[in-house]
Design an enzyme around this catalytic site. Structure first.
Site, PDB file in Angstrom:
ATOM      1  N   ASN A  36     -15.064  -4.963   2.177  1.00 61.15           N
ATOM      2  CA  ASN A  36     -14.328  -6.220   2.029  1.00 61.15           C
ATOM      3  C   ASN A  36     -15.117  -7.414   2.549  1.00 61.15           C
ATOM      4  OD1 ASN A  36     -12.164  -5.161   0.705  1.00 61.15           O
ATOM      5  ND2 ASN A  36     -10.709  -5.368   2.375  1.00 61.15           N
ATOM      6  N   THR A  56      -5.428  -0.362   6.834  1.00 59.13           N
ATOM      7  CA  THR A  56      -6.748  -0.840   7.246  1.00 59.13           C
ATOM      8  C   THR A  56      -6.737  -1.032   8.754  1.00 59.13           C
ATOM      9  OG1 THR A  56      -7.091  -1.931   5.125  1.00 59.13           O
ATOM     10  CG2 THR A  56      -8.453  -2.654   6.963  1.00 59.13           C
ATOM     11  N   LEU A  83     -18.294 -13.011  -8.766  1.00 62.10           N
ATOM     12  CA  LEU A  83     -19.230 -14.104  -8.975  1.00 62.10           C
ATOM     13  C   LEU A  83     -18.526 -15.336  -9.554  1.00 62.10           C
ATOM     14  CD1 LEU A  83     -22.515 -12.486 -10.380  1.00 62.10           C
ATOM     15  CD2 LEU A  83     -22.088 -13.401  -8.099  1.00 62.10           C
ATOM     16  N   VAL A  88       0.833  -1.207   0.000  1.00 62.92           N
ATOM     17  CA  VAL A  88       0.000   0.000   0.000  1.00 62.92           C
ATOM     18  C   VAL A  88       0.863   1.251   0.000  1.00 62.92           C
ATOM     19  CG1 VAL A  88      -1.700   1.321   1.324  1.00 62.92           C
ATOM     20  CG2 VAL A  88      -1.958  -1.145   1.084  1.00 62.92           C
ATOM     21  N   CYS A 139      -5.980  -9.208   2.458  1.00 68.73           N
ATOM     22  CA  CYS A 139      -7.029  -8.349   3.018  1.00 68.73           C
ATOM     23  C   CYS A 139      -8.236  -9.110   3.547  1.00 68.73           C
ATOM     24  CB  CYS A 139      -7.490  -7.339   1.957  1.00 68.73           C
ATOM     25  SG  CYS A 139      -6.238  -6.128   1.501  1.00 68.73           S
TER      26      CYS A 139
END
Length: 436
Positions: free
Chosen positions: A206, A124, A248, A14, A258
């Site tokens: 998430n 995060t 999907l 990040v 994550c």
């Protein structure tokens, strides 16, 4: 928009992406890290992360004089207008996020931050962390802002420069607007809110995606039992604008750096306030079960039955990283399946285009080779675990001649079953009937 003097603390996935991209937007960016060797490599433009476009952006930033790398944070922040905290927040005991690195950096830089500086939590972090950081800084002349990242590995640079939205949360409207202005050139929708809501956005997003993946994997299993085709089912679902096409695709389960830690962290936070988040807990349990289901599918394809022994059975594995285009093994569902296969006694030979040499997490699990045909040679079957495009272009008649057992278990539904059938190979996918 005026260029800002920005410091990014941490040069991991990040941090490095954030620093390089902000420099590409015209800001003057200093990235700091505690690893002297890493700082030296980055200063030479040597990027050790497999991420499309990142190396080029780093080189361009250095050449333009807008990006530099330094050792340590305290000295770096002395003239900063904005400081981004981009340090690891791994899963700690009980599933909650470990904030030791965040708190350590805050303690290091708190007294050195110039008056009027904005301290941005990019890592995060659980809801309430920005308030905790403000308390640790203990200075009313330094505002704390939450600005979560929404970067996907393998497309992080693209995601940063083409965001769906920018989320900024702070008790200070001025500080929030200053941070939002850093991204003005991107023209993205911007959500200005309070810090707890901004922190919650990241986890809520998430965890929703993880739940969506667990749902489609469950539907895929149901399709197998009912003779339906999951590919057609998800295509029909995806055209519904309320659902969309993304996330999907059935597979061996979700993972990466994550989703596992964020789902565990939100579940722990919910428990801490007395809320039983049953839906999220079920999604996590379903994900663990999905990996076991893939092992059972492989055992069945090898003719030993879903619960049979794989002692001495040689299997070729195509892919080990958690997704194609990366070299990241963190919480990789592919590696998790490999570990389960090894625990059942299988002898594993694996090829992954993102991995080279002796990878520490793999030493006791698989033999890593560079050639996918070497992985196939003498194997009772091949197992596709990561969706690298290179695997679709293999010479499948040649593969058929190398395999001891002409079967491929495609946990990603990545290959064309008809191509394999014509090569004399039986294809077993997820949520679809076998072919060949």
């Amino acid at each position: 928009m005026f260029a800002r003097r920005i410091v990014v603390v941490g040069t991991g996935y990040v941090g490095l992406t954030t620093g390089a991209c902000l420099a590409s937007l015209g800001h003057r960016v200093v990235c700091s890290d505690v690893d002297a060797a890493k700082v030296a490599r980055l200063s030479r433009g040597e990027v050790g992360i497999l991420e499309p476009g990142l190396g080029e952006l780093v080189a361009e930033g250095i050449a333009a004089g807008r990006l530099e790398f330094v050792l340590g944070s305290a000295g770096a922040v002395a003239d900063a207008e904005v400081v981004f905290l981009c340090v690891p927040t791994p899963m700690g005991s009980g599933g909650g996020a470990d904030l030791a690195a965040v708190e350590s950096v805050v303690a290091e830089v708190a007294a050195e931050l110039p008056a009027g500086c904005v301290l941005v939590c990019k890592s995060t972090v659980p809801v309430g962390t920005s308030a905790r950081v403000a308390e640790l800084v203990g200075r009313p002349d330094v505002a704390v802002v939450s600005n979560p990242e929404f970067l996907r590995e393998g497309s992080a640079v693209h995601d940063f420069l083409n965001p769906d939205r920018i989320v900024v949360g702070s008790a200070s409207q001025d500080a929030a607007e200053r941070v939002a202005a850093l991204y003005a050139r991107l023209g993205a929708p911007t959500v200005l809110t309070d810090a707890p809501s901004a922190e919650m956005v990241k986890y809520a997003a998430n965890c929703f995606l993880a739940t969506k993946l667990s749902y489609v994997n469950a539907v895929a299993e149901l399709c197998e039992r009912l003779g339906a085709n999951i590919s057609d089912v998800t295509e029909g679902m995806g055209y519904d604008r309320r659902i969309g096409q993304s996330f999907l695709q059935p597979g061996p389960g979700w993972g990466g750096s994550c989703l596992p830690k964020d789902t565990a962290a939100l579940l722990q936070v919910a428990q801490s306030v007395g809320f039983d988040f049953e839906l999220l807990g079920a999604a996590i349990d379903s994900n663990a079960r999905q990996r076991e289901q893939m092992v059972a599918k492989v055992a069945d394809a090898c003719g030993v039955g879903v619960a049979g022994s794989l002692d001495g059975v040689r299997l070729g594995l195509l892919g080990l990283t958690f997704k194609a285009g990366t070299d990241d093994l963190r919480d990789s569902p592919a590696l998790a399946v490999a570990e389960l296969l090894a625990a059942r006694g299988a002898e594993l030979v694996a090829c992954d285009p993102g991995l080279r040499g002796d990878e520490a997490p793999l030493r006791d699990v698989v033999t890593l080779v560079d050639d996918p045909y070497e992985a196939a040679k003498g194997s009772a079957g091949l197992v596709v675990l990561t969706e690298w495009q290179q695997f679709r272009a293999l010479d499948w008649p040649r593969v058929a001649g190398l395999l001891a057992g002409p079967v491929v278990v495609d946990t990603r539904n990545h290959l064309d079953p008809d191509v394999l059938r014509r090569a004399g190979i039986s294809w077993r996918g997820v949520g679809r009937l076998p072919v060949g």
